[in-house]
Write an enzyme that holds these catalytic residues in place. Structure first.
Site, mmCIF file in Angstrom:
data_model
loop_
_atom_site.group_PDB
_atom_site.id
_atom_site.type_symbol
_atom_site.label_atom_id
_atom_site.label_comp_id
_atom_site.label_asym_id
_atom_site.label_seq_id
_atom_site.Cartn_x
_atom_site.Cartn_y
_atom_site.Cartn_z
ATOM 1 N N ASP A 116 46.815 -8.539 12.062
ATOM 2 C CA ASP A 116 45.504 -9.030 11.607
ATOM 3 C C ASP A 116 45.091 -10.273 12.378
ATOM 4 O O ASP A 116 45.925 -11.003 12.932
ATOM 5 C CB ASP A 116 45.514 -9.320 10.110
ATOM 6 C CG ASP A 116 46.518 -10.399 9.701
ATOM 7 O OD1 ASP A 116 47.643 -10.411 10.253
ATOM 8 O OD2 ASP A 116 46.185 -11.226 8.830
ATOM 9 N N GLU B 281 49.079 -11.751 7.676
ATOM 10 C CA GLU B 281 49.627 -13.089 7.937
ATOM 11 C C GLU B 281 48.559 -14.160 7.923
ATOM 12 O O GLU B 281 48.795 -15.284 7.447
ATOM 13 C CB GLU B 281 50.359 -13.084 9.283
ATOM 14 C CG GLU B 281 51.174 -14.339 9.563
ATOM 15 C CD GLU B 281 50.399 -15.432 10.294
ATOM 16 O OE1 GLU B 281 50.947 -16.541 10.450
ATOM 17 O OE2 GLU B 281 49.236 -15.178 10.684
#
Length: 394
Positions: free
Chosen positions: A102, A162
């Site tokens: 991400d 994250e």
């Protein structure tokens, strides 16, 4: 017999380095492909598309890959590296290559500023943080799959949340790596080229204030301004910053009010907090909660609505840093370990006692901004250095 084994190891080492040495353009091509996929946190389709692109490369090299669904966030990518035919299976505790798929950028960012290369630097959303690190890990895994040389099982673990504090995957990360031999987390190398050997932890605190609406001209005294209360709270929260202890606080998002001639009935904000491993995060959070809940303006009420945490990264054991350094020095460059205020999943892996080295990805700068870049010339040598650290790990 010993001489034969030693000669075989020397040959495997040379094959690893030679193969990686010829992959610069292939690395750049895969980086181009995944940077041009929007994959902001919670973009399930985008993160799946990135994972599929990486899976294709890995499976073509004979690396076994599986996805684990994380509803609302995307998928986790797990991979197990086996050596070429004829290599016996590696045994014992594994080594993990980690990363996250991400980014911080919303959908549509790629359309506005897609991947490009200028003067040896690649640009684009997430190019350093940390799509280049994902590519590096994939090619290191492929090198061992093609060339052999593993003494311990080698696994890949790529997460999907994250950048928002790993709310859905933190326990999975800790459970997955517990008992591992080592973790190499491919966050971007520092601008100096250094690695990260310890990090601050972080908290993201969302909170709101309710006030009482009133006409600001006709009936001002009947109102209770949520914005005034919020302003007082912001000053108190920022006052928690303490350079002596390494604690920093920053309200980076603020919303409130409706129109100028109405006493504001509502406001909300988001607070970023960074702290070191020496800080008691629960005690710090209680101080934050007390400020938020204090009736800083009569008839207003504040409450915390969400909290996300990442753990500090405990210092990397010196033996692991020196192992990487010896390999880097044999390739003609050197690194040091650095402390950074940025948080990462390496804090989770270090918290369960696994020796962890972070920022092993290619060198990059200005993450989370439109100026984010990756130094393409660092791809091959830093991939080779990670490969040598795995190859030489006792």
């Amino acid at each position: 017999m010993h001489d034969t084994l030693e000669q075989s190891r020397v040959q495997q080492r040379a094959r690893l380095l030679d193969w990686l040495g010829g992959q610069q353009q292939a690395m750049q091509d895969l980086l181009h492909r995944i940077v041009d996929i929007d994959s902001g946190s919670r973009d399930e389709a985008g993160i799946l598309a990135v994972a599929q692109a990486l899976r294709e490369r890995l499976e073509a090299a004979g690396v076994a890959v599986r996805f684990e669904d994380v509803p609302g966030y995307g998928v986790l990518l797990h991979a197990d590296v086996a050596g070429p035919d004829g290599d016996g299976p590696a045994e014992g505790a594994p080594i993990y290559l980690m990363g996250h798929m991400d980014t911080v950028f919303p959908a549509g960012t790629v359309a506005r500023r897609p991947f490009r290369v200028e003067e040896g630097r690649a640009y684009g959303p997430g190019v350093a943080d940390m799509k280049s690190g994902l590519v590096l890990n994939v090619f290191v895994a492929e090198a061992f799959a093609r060339c052999g040389g593993l003494k311990a099982p080698l696994k890949l673990f790529f997460s999907c949340d994250e950048e928002i504090g790993s709310p859905a995957t933190r326990q999975t990360i800790m459970d997955t790596v517990r008992g591992a031999r080592a973790v190499f987390n491919a966050e971007p190398g520092r601008v100096s080229g250094n690695l990260v050997t310890s990090r601050k932890g972080s908290m993201a605190v969302e909170f709101e204030v309710q006030g009482v609406a009133a006409h600001a001209g006709i009936n001002h005294a009947a109102g209770a301004s949520a914005l005034e209360a919020m302003a007082r709270k912001l000053l108190a929260l920022h006052a928690l910053t303490d350079p002596a202890t390494g604690t920093t606080t920053n309200v980076g998002v603020l919303q409130g009010g409706i129109v100028p001639n109405m006493v504001a009935p509502h406001a909300k904000a988001e607070l970023d907090v960074r702290y070191t491993a020496q800080t008691d995060p629960d005690a710090l959070m209680e101080r934050i909660r007390a400020i938020v809940e204090e009736e800083s303006v009569p008839r207003t009420q504040g409450r915390v609505t969400a909290v996300r945490r990442t753990l500090p990264m405990a210092p990397t054991p010196d033996a692991l840093l020196q192992l990487y350094r010896r390999g880097a020095q044999s390739l003609g460059f050197d690194v040091q370990g650095e402390f950074t205020g940025g948080a990462a999943d390496s804090g989770l892996t270090a918290s369960v006692g696994v020796p962890t080295l972070c920022a092993t990805g290619p060198v990059g700068g200005h993450p989370h901004t439109e100026r984010e870049y990756c130094e393409l010339a660092t791809f091959v040598p830093r991939a080779q250095a990670v490969a040598l650290a795995i190859f030489d790990h006792p």
